[in-house]
Scaffold this motif. Structure first.
Motif, short mmCIF file in Angstrom:
data_model
loop_
_atom_site.label_atom_id
_atom_site.label_comp_id
_atom_site.label_asym_id
_atom_site.label_seq_id
_atom_site.Cartn_x
_atom_site.Cartn_y
_atom_site.Cartn_z
N GLY A 126 50.03 32.68 -30.39
CA GLY A 126 50.26 33.25 -31.71
C GLY A 126 51.65 33.81 -31.86
O GLY A 126 52.39 33.96 -30.88
N PRO A 127 52.06 34.16 -33.10
CA PRO A 127 53.39 34.73 -33.33
C PRO A 127 53.51 36.11 -32.69
O PRO A 127 52.54 36.70 -32.22
CB PRO A 127 53.49 34.81 -34.87
CG PRO A 127 52.35 33.98 -35.38
CD PRO A 127 51.29 33.98 -34.33
N ARG A 128 54.72 36.64 -32.72
CA ARG A 128 54.99 37.94 -32.11
C ARG A 128 54.26 39.03 -32.89
O ARG A 128 54.07 38.96 -34.10
CB ARG A 128 56.49 38.22 -32.12
CG ARG A 128 57.04 38.43 -33.52
CD ARG A 128 58.55 38.65 -33.53
NE ARG A 128 59.00 39.04 -34.86
CZ ARG A 128 59.26 38.21 -35.84
NH1 ARG A 128 59.10 36.91 -35.66
NH2 ARG A 128 59.68 38.66 -37.02
N THR A 135 51.16 40.07 -32.97
CA THR A 135 49.83 39.85 -33.57
C THR A 135 48.69 40.30 -32.66
O THR A 135 47.53 40.18 -33.04
CB THR A 135 49.65 38.36 -33.91
OG1 THR A 135 49.93 37.56 -32.76
CG2 THR A 135 50.58 37.95 -35.04
N THR A 174 54.10 32.44 -27.27
CA THR A 174 54.47 32.22 -28.67
C THR A 174 54.91 30.79 -28.91
O THR A 174 55.22 30.41 -30.04
CB THR A 174 55.63 33.16 -29.07
OG1 THR A 174 56.72 32.97 -28.17
CG2 THR A 174 55.18 34.61 -29.03
N ASP A 175 54.96 29.97 -27.88
CA ASP A 175 55.40 28.58 -28.00
C ASP A 175 54.51 27.71 -27.11
O ASP A 175 54.88 27.33 -26.00
CB ASP A 175 56.87 28.45 -27.60
CG ASP A 175 57.47 27.11 -27.99
OD1 ASP A 175 56.73 26.27 -28.51
OD2 ASP A 175 58.68 26.91 -27.76
N ARG A 197 48.66 35.00 -38.18
CA ARG A 197 49.47 36.07 -38.76
C ARG A 197 48.56 37.01 -39.53
O ARG A 197 47.65 36.57 -40.25
CB ARG A 197 50.53 35.49 -39.69
CG ARG A 197 51.62 34.70 -38.96
CD ARG A 197 52.74 34.32 -39.90
NE ARG A 197 53.76 33.55 -39.20
CZ ARG A 197 54.78 34.09 -38.53
NH1 ARG A 197 54.88 35.40 -38.47
NH2 ARG A 197 55.66 33.33 -37.92
N GLU A 232 56.09 40.01 -42.36
CA GLU A 232 55.73 38.58 -42.28
C GLU A 232 54.61 38.32 -41.27
O GLU A 232 54.69 37.42 -40.43
CB GLU A 232 56.95 37.73 -41.94
CG GLU A 232 58.04 37.80 -43.00
CD GLU A 232 59.25 36.97 -42.64
OE1 GLU A 232 59.36 36.58 -41.45
OE2 GLU A 232 60.08 36.71 -43.52
N GLY A 249 53.51 40.23 -38.74
CA GLY A 249 53.59 40.87 -37.43
C GLY A 249 53.34 42.37 -37.54
O GLY A 249 54.13 43.10 -38.14
#
Length: 552
Positions: free
Chosen positions: A45-47, A49, A158-159, A178, A212, A214
């Motif tokens: 997941g994104p940073r 979260t 994250t990747d 998100r 956004e 996070g």
């Protein structure tokens, strides 16, 4: 006592405190209650979260004095050590600082065989696992697939594209999403209440939009606002500190663009530029605004999770005054301008050019508009043109969306009337049907077979009835297709000397007699071009372009 930032102070300590990841929390709770624990988990997941936070809560749930439990106590020695990062049973490190295979062998492979010092499980939490080298991943494969019963792995990244599939296949994967803007805003208001801060709802919403998705970013921004403003934080403070643009300003900018008002639009852009706003960020917010209009036009309910009811009403109001194709064009144009602005020295000029070009695009007629205009010139009215004429203006749409809904008066009971019998079809000239068949054979011979399966019955309700027996359903459907029916209506109107529509109907017991047509001319002997000249498509092209075949 040292100060603790909000992101650490209000890090979730139980599953119930996790924000916005209900699907993952529920799955982990069920796995703990049912005793169905995998040997490895992968959080993607994104940073900001909650990947590492959920991993720590999971470790406490497995090693608490009441373990296994979905509600760790948080006060026992194991829970406090895990929360502080000092537990010998929970080894947490980031892969970016330990990429070499020797480090992985030293930290994991050589230590998994030892039982936990106390508690039930030994957990290895590896953050940003995609940073490991290929050799490190390969060294982990066997240990990851068949670890000792007391070992659990939790990876976070994250990747995920950089993680080998051989690693992913040995883990249970969880994709963190998100966090929704309203959920972040509610959490910020909760922190403000705990910290005795006067945070307005508009300010919390502005911070949540800027984060956004996070939560950690939002908490860090709130920390910065407290340092700048003190205990009272308003929306204007958020806009000034971080360079954001108010939501109503972006909506007003979109309103002027959709109304094709160039002067007010450019004036608003100049005002934002003079106030020191980041024009690249403003353009990104404008693109997001048009995206919201696009979603509101397709499925307004999808916006209710992201925005308040008032904001959704404004999106719906603006979306009513513009077609979906126009919105797609606007998004595409502004996205291109956004990519050009990244490397441009004069961002304001690119913004102004993009705005003027967008307003010109909205004023241009589409192919559908041209076809509707041509249909009106011929005395026709298409369904799309009627819909466009009934579409409310932009100002009326905004006013109607924001005004309170008036209570509709109850409709009067319907009055039942006996329907009169349908009149019999009016007869057509006897030679009209053979002429129609002959023209169709000349211009579109492929339609002739379908047309010969039916016959003209007469005129009823202003339309010519083209009847087909039940066994000719396929031919009736082919002639009733919009393209074929329009072609037949055009020819029939020319032959009848007035505008006639065609209605294809089924008639039981209808007997159809095919029209006898003269034989087609045979090629002249000795003329090598005769077959080419007699081809129907060639003859139609010669008529259309008023041309002739020149001798070789």
């Amino acid at each position: 006592m040292s100060y603790t930032v909000f992101a650490r102070k209000y890090r979730p300590q139980t599953f119930d405190e996790v924000v916005g990841q209900e699907h993952i929390v529920r799955t982990l709770k069920n796995a703990i209650e049912q005793g169905r624990l995998a040997q490895a988990y992968l959080f993607v997941g994104p940073r900001g979260t909650g990947k590492t936070s959920i991993a720590r809560i999971f470790a406490k749930a497995l090693n608490c004095v009441h373990a296994p439990t979905v509600s760790p106590c948080g006060v026992c020695d194991m829970c406090r050590e895990i929360a502080a990062g000092t537990s010998l049973n929970v080894l947490e490190f980031d892969a970016a600082s330990n990429t070499q295979v020797d480090k992985i062998r030293e930290l994991i492979i050589d230590t998994v065989k030892f039982a936990p010092a106390h508690g039930r499980y030994k957990l290895y939490i590896v953050d940003e696992v995609h940073m490991l080298s290929t050799s490190s991943f390969n060294a982990l494969l066997k240990t990851l697939e068949e670890p000792p019963a007391h070992v659990k792995f939790v990876f976070a990244t994250t990747d995920v594209q950089k993680v080998p599939t051989t690693i992913i296949s040995r883990c249970q994967r969880f994709d963190l999403q998100r966090i929704a803007t309203p959920a972040i805003a509610r959490h910020l208001l909760f922190i403000a209440e705990k910290e005795k801060l006067a945070l307005s709802a508009a300010a919390a919403d502005a911070v949540a939009r800027g984060a956004e998705g996070g939560l950690r970013d939002a908490e860090s921004m709130l920390d910065q606002l407290v340092a700048f403003c003190g205990e009272a934080i308003e929306e204007a403070d958020v806009l000034n500190v971080f360079g954001f643009t108010a939501q109503h300003t972006v909506a007003e900018l979109g309103l002027h663009i959709l109304a094709r008002q160039a002067a007010p639009t450019l004036a608003l852009v100049h005002q934002q530029a003079a106030a020191g706003k980041d024009l690249s960020r403003l353009l990104g917010e404008l693109i997001s605004h048009f995206r919201n209009l696009l979603v509101a036009k397709s499925d307004a309910g999808a916006l209710s999770e992201e925005f308040s009811a008032e904001a959704v009403a404004q999106f719906i109001a603006q979306a009513q005054s513009v077609e979906m194709s126009k919105l797609l064009d606007l998004i595409e144009q502004f996205a291109g301008a956004e990519s050009r602005m990244k490397w441009a020295a004069n961002k304001k000029m690119h913004f102004e050019v993009a705005v003027i070009r967008a307003i010109q695009t909205l004023g241009q007629a589409t192919l559908d508009d041209v076809l509707d205009s041509l249909a009106e010139m011929r005395g026709e009215t298409s369904q799309k043109s009627e819909v466009r004429s009934q579409r409310p203006s932009l100002a009326a749409a905004v006013a109607s969306a924001l005004a309170p809904a008036a209570k509709a008066a109850p409709a009067p009971p319907p009055i039942l009337r006996e329907e009169p019998p349908a009149p019999a079809p009016t007869a057509l000239p006897a030679d009209l049907w053979p002429q129609l068949v002959a023209r169709v054979r000349k211009e579109r011979p492929l339609v002739l077979t379908w047309l010969q399966s039916g016959t003209l019955l007469g005129i009823e309700g202003g339309a010519a009835l083209l009847g087909f027996p039940p066994e000719a359903d396929l031919a009736r459907e082919a002639c009733d297709a919009p393209k074929q029916r329009g072609f037949l209506e055009e020819i029939l109107s020319q032959l009848a000397g007035r505008r006639l529509a065609i209605k294809c109907v089924k008639r039981e017991g209808l007997v159809v007699t095919p029209v006898a047509l003269p034989e087609e001319p045979k090629p002249e002997p000795g003329d090598p071009m005769a077959e080419f000249k007699n081809d129907r498509l060639i003859q139609r092209a010669l008529e259309e372009f008023k041309a002739e075949i020149a001798p070789a």
